[in-house]
Design an enzyme around this catalytic site. Structure first.
Site, PDB file in Angstrom:
ATOM      1  N   ASN A 147       0.813  -1.223   0.000  1.00 18.26           N
ATOM      2  CA  ASN A 147       0.000   0.000   0.000  1.00 18.26           C
ATOM      3  C   ASN A 147       0.850   1.279   0.000  1.00 18.26           C
ATOM      4  OD1 ASN A 147       0.882  -0.169   2.620  1.00 18.26           O
ATOM      5  ND2 ASN A 147      -1.118  -0.593   3.513  1.00 18.26           N
ATOM      6  N   ARG A 285       3.527   6.946  11.663  1.00 17.47           N
ATOM      7  CA  ARG A 285       2.950   6.466  12.915  1.00 17.47           C
ATOM      8  C   ARG A 285       2.814   7.653  13.862  1.00 17.47           C
ATOM      9  NH1 ARG A 285       1.382   2.929  10.358  1.00 17.47           N
ATOM     10  NH2 ARG A 285       1.733   0.693  10.579  1.00 17.47           N
ATOM     11  N   GLN A 314      -5.234   3.345  18.497  1.00 14.86           N
ATOM     12  CA  GLN A 314      -6.220   3.238  17.422  1.00 14.86           C
ATOM     13  C   GLN A 314      -7.227   2.165  17.781  1.00 14.86           C
ATOM     14  OE1 GLN A 314      -3.716   4.896  13.611  1.00 14.86           O
ATOM     15  NE2 GLN A 314      -4.424   2.830  13.542  1.00 14.86           N
TER      16      GLN A 314
HETATM   17  P1  NDP Z   1      10.676   1.701   3.973  1.00 16.65           P
HETATM   18  O1  NDP Z   1      11.384   0.735   4.840  1.00 16.65           O
HETATM   19  O2  NDP Z   1      10.707   1.501   2.496  1.00 16.65           O
HETATM   20  O3  NDP Z   1      11.210   3.177   4.258  1.00 16.65           O
HETATM   21  C1  NDP Z   1      11.413   3.662   5.541  1.00 16.65           C
HETATM   22  C2  NDP Z   1      12.502   4.724   5.473  1.00 16.65           C
HETATM   23  O4  NDP Z   1      12.653   5.303   6.776  1.00 16.65           O
HETATM   24  C3  NDP Z   1      13.841   4.171   5.061  1.00 16.65           C
HETATM   25  O5  NDP Z   1      14.241   4.835   3.873  1.00 16.65           O
HETATM   26  C4  NDP Z   1      14.759   4.471   6.242  1.00 16.65           C
HETATM   27  O6  NDP Z   1      16.017   4.920   5.743  1.00 16.65           O
HETATM   28  C5  NDP Z   1      14.032   5.588   6.963  1.00 16.65           C
HETATM   29  N1  NDP Z   1      14.328   5.640   8.401  1.00 16.65           N
HETATM   30  C6  NDP Z   1      14.434   4.635   9.285  1.00 16.65           C
HETATM   31  N2  NDP Z   1      14.780   5.102  10.489  1.00 16.65           N
HETATM   32  C7  NDP Z   1      14.916   6.439  10.363  1.00 16.65           C
HETATM   33  C8  NDP Z   1      15.277   7.476  11.240  1.00 16.65           C
HETATM   34  N3  NDP Z   1      15.644   7.222  12.525  1.00 16.65           N
HETATM   35  N4  NDP Z   1      15.283   8.747  10.787  1.00 16.65           N
HETATM   36  C9  NDP Z   1      14.963   9.012   9.488  1.00 16.65           C
HETATM   37  N5  NDP Z   1      14.641   8.052   8.585  1.00 16.65           N
HETATM   38  C10 NDP Z   1      14.616   6.785   9.021  1.00 16.65           C
HETATM   39  O7  NDP Z   1       9.185   1.747   4.522  1.00 16.65           O
HETATM   40  P2  NDP Z   1       7.853   2.194   3.760  1.00 16.65           P
HETATM   41  O8  NDP Z   1       8.141   3.418   2.991  1.00 16.65           O
HETATM   42  O9  NDP Z   1       7.256   1.032   3.080  1.00 16.65           O
HETATM   43  O10 NDP Z   1       6.914   2.526   5.022  1.00 16.65           O
HETATM   44  C11 NDP Z   1       7.306   3.506   5.963  1.00 16.65           C
HETATM   45  C12 NDP Z   1       6.329   3.525   7.131  1.00 16.65           C
HETATM   46  O11 NDP Z   1       5.076   4.037   6.689  1.00 16.65           O
HETATM   47  C13 NDP Z   1       5.986   2.140   7.715  1.00 16.65           C
HETATM   48  O12 NDP Z   1       6.947   1.719   8.639  1.00 16.65           O
HETATM   49  C14 NDP Z   1       4.659   2.399   8.364  1.00 16.65           C
HETATM   50  O13 NDP Z   1       4.833   2.799   9.697  1.00 16.65           O
HETATM   51  C15 NDP Z   1       4.064   3.550   7.561  1.00 16.65           C
HETATM   52  N6  NDP Z   1       2.912   3.106   6.750  1.00 16.65           N
HETATM   53  C16 NDP Z   1       1.702   3.724   6.955  1.00 16.65           C
HETATM   54  C17 NDP Z   1       0.591   3.312   6.275  1.00 16.65           C
HETATM   55  C18 NDP Z   1      -0.727   3.991   6.449  1.00 16.65           C
HETATM   56  O14 NDP Z   1      -1.753   3.412   6.080  1.00 16.65           O
HETATM   57  N7  NDP Z   1      -0.772   5.197   6.986  1.00 16.65           N
HETATM   58  C19 NDP Z   1       0.649   2.170   5.331  1.00 16.65           C
HETATM   59  C20 NDP Z   1       2.000   1.707   5.077  1.00 16.65           C
HETATM   60  C21 NDP Z   1       3.062   2.117   5.824  1.00 16.65           C
HETATM   61  P3  NDP Z   1      17.392   4.738   6.567  1.00 16.65           P
HETATM   62  O15 NDP Z   1      17.497   3.289   6.903  1.00 16.65           O
HETATM   63  O16 NDP Z   1      18.436   5.253   5.638  1.00 16.65           O
HETATM   64  O17 NDP Z   1      17.267   5.612   7.769  1.00 16.65           O
END
Ligand code: NDP
Length: 390
Positions: A147, A285, A314
């Protein structure tokens, strides 16, 4: 034979829809990230049906029951007398969606003696105590990518809704008014604004690609910079710290996972560094933002607007301050559960279950915890409270 406990959001208040606005859902061949769509051997639903609520049962009923398993589907998930608590003791598999999360706390995991697999039908497994799941040998898997575009589109919509003051303007129309000055006294163009992304992963990157045609300068912050050719394509500026991003941007959209390193990242101190009149959109989140700091910043004018679809807990209680704070465009947690998204994550859930019951490996990209440690996508997205990474 196994017991599968599936926690889904309640059916529509007026009952299951007799008819949908469209026939089916638009089809895609693969994910924008390059990943492949779920490949279950079979599905027992028509894409476009409501699958994420109790009666929809993620389209799993026939498959599980004809295989001899017991499927319990409920939305009753809170408190010691809830169906979830009662059924958890002998469940082997728990399925839950982030939109209506069955919180698998350490306490609940300790009581779930037979639990072996926790599936997130969607993305984001922070509703599971990942340290405890690892310690207890519970496999945690989610339907990675299912999604991402749904959320990126929602975030783009909410950025525009805030900056253009869309919702208050719409309300003047439904109330019978034509109050142009009232509408536009908080309306701006996005053009010229500096837009920042926290977490340029699958969703964050997809949002940047959608915002680029608006001609806005893009910024991002995460722990590892993007591939140089991707950053060049987007003209995106990397910030090594979230403070630097906060000071540079007019709009920030949050797309990192919730883990100990991102918990309450947006607090009074960080929001205080943002320009007066900035906007935050958070579809990642809720707990990445300090709840009361957001309210204070909207009331005091540091933030001109806040939007998103994620809350804690939630569902939120009726008196949750984000329901009534000024200048917000909040929705319930809906961005990742469009009918289009449901078809994909229901198929992905089915694929995970087929693998599990046939003893085949679950796709690496779906794994969060496996073999007592972070695995697959979990190893790059999450940290454990102990600080351990896979
Ligand atoms: P990905 O794993 O593809 O991307 C997450 C990104 O966050 C990575 O690029 C990572 O990069 C970065 N990240 C991790 N830790 C940190 C930090 N401390 N500071 C800054 N950046 C950070 O995940 P998705 O894009 O697929 O999903 C992201 C989030 O979106 C999910 O974990 C979920 O919580 C949320 N989500 C919400 C939905 C909704 O319905 N509202 C549905 C789907 C997801 P790096 O490792 O370089 O830091």
């Amino acid at each position: 034979m196994s017991k599968i406990l599936c926690v889904l959001y309640p059916d529509p208040v007026d009952g299951f829809p007799p008819r949908y606005p469209r026939d089916g859902v638009p089809t895609i061949d693969r994910y924008e990230s390059g990943g492949t769509l779920p490949t279950p051997q079979h599905i027992d639903f028509r894409p476009g049906e409501l699958l994420g609520c109790v009666s929809g049962s993620l389209g799993l009923g026939r498959f599980l029951e004809t295989s001899g398993h017991t499927l319990v589907v409920t939305s009753d998930k809170e408190g010691p007398d809830s169906v979830f608590e009662r059924e958890l003791a002998d469940a082997e598999v728990v399925i839950s969606q982030p939109f209506w999360p069955a919180y698998l706390t350490a306490d609940r995991l300790a009581r779930a003696k037979k639990l072996r697999l926790a599936i997130t039908a969607g993305i984001g497994s922070d509703h599971v105590d990942l340290d405890e799941a690892a310690a207890r040998g519970v496999t945690v898997a989610e339907v990675t990518d299912s999604n991402c575009i749904s959320v990126a589109e929602h975030a783009a919509m909410q950025i525009l809704a805030l900056v253009r003051n869309f919702l208050p303007s719409h309300e003047w129309i439904t109330r019978g008014g034509w109050n142009i000055a009232d509408c536009v006294s908080r309306a701006y163009d996005l053009e010229g604004m500096q837009v920042g992304i926290v977490g340029a992963g699958r969703i964050g990157l997809a949002l940047m690609r959608r915002l680029k045609p608006f001609g806005v300068p893009l910024h991002y912050m995460q722990r590892h910079p993007l591939q140089p050719e991707v950053a060049r394509e987007l003209g995106a500026k990397f910030h090594p710290s979230v403070e630097s991003l906060a000071e540079a941007c007019d709009v920030i959209s949050i797309h990192c996972p919730l883990h100990p390193g991102t918990l309450r990242m947006f607090n009074d101190e960080l929001i205080g560094r943002m320009k007066r009149g900035s906007y935050i959109v958070n579809t990642a989140r809720a707990e990445i933002c300090d709840r009361d700091a957001v309210v204070r910043a909207l009331e005091g004018g540091r933030l001109a607007g806040y939007a998103g679809d994620v809350w804690f807990p939630q569902p939120p209680p009726p008196d949750h301050p984000w329901r009534t704070m000024p200048h917000q465009a909040m929705t319930p947690h809906v961005s990742g559960t469009t009918l289009s998204a449901q078809a994909r994550y229901a198929a992905g859930t089915r694929e995970i279950l087929e693998c599990w019951f046939e003893g085949r490996p679950i796709r690496e990209e779906y794994l969060i915890i496996d073999g007592g440690k972070l695995a697959g996508v979990g190893a790059s997205s999450y940290t454990l409270a102990t600080g351990a990474r896979a």
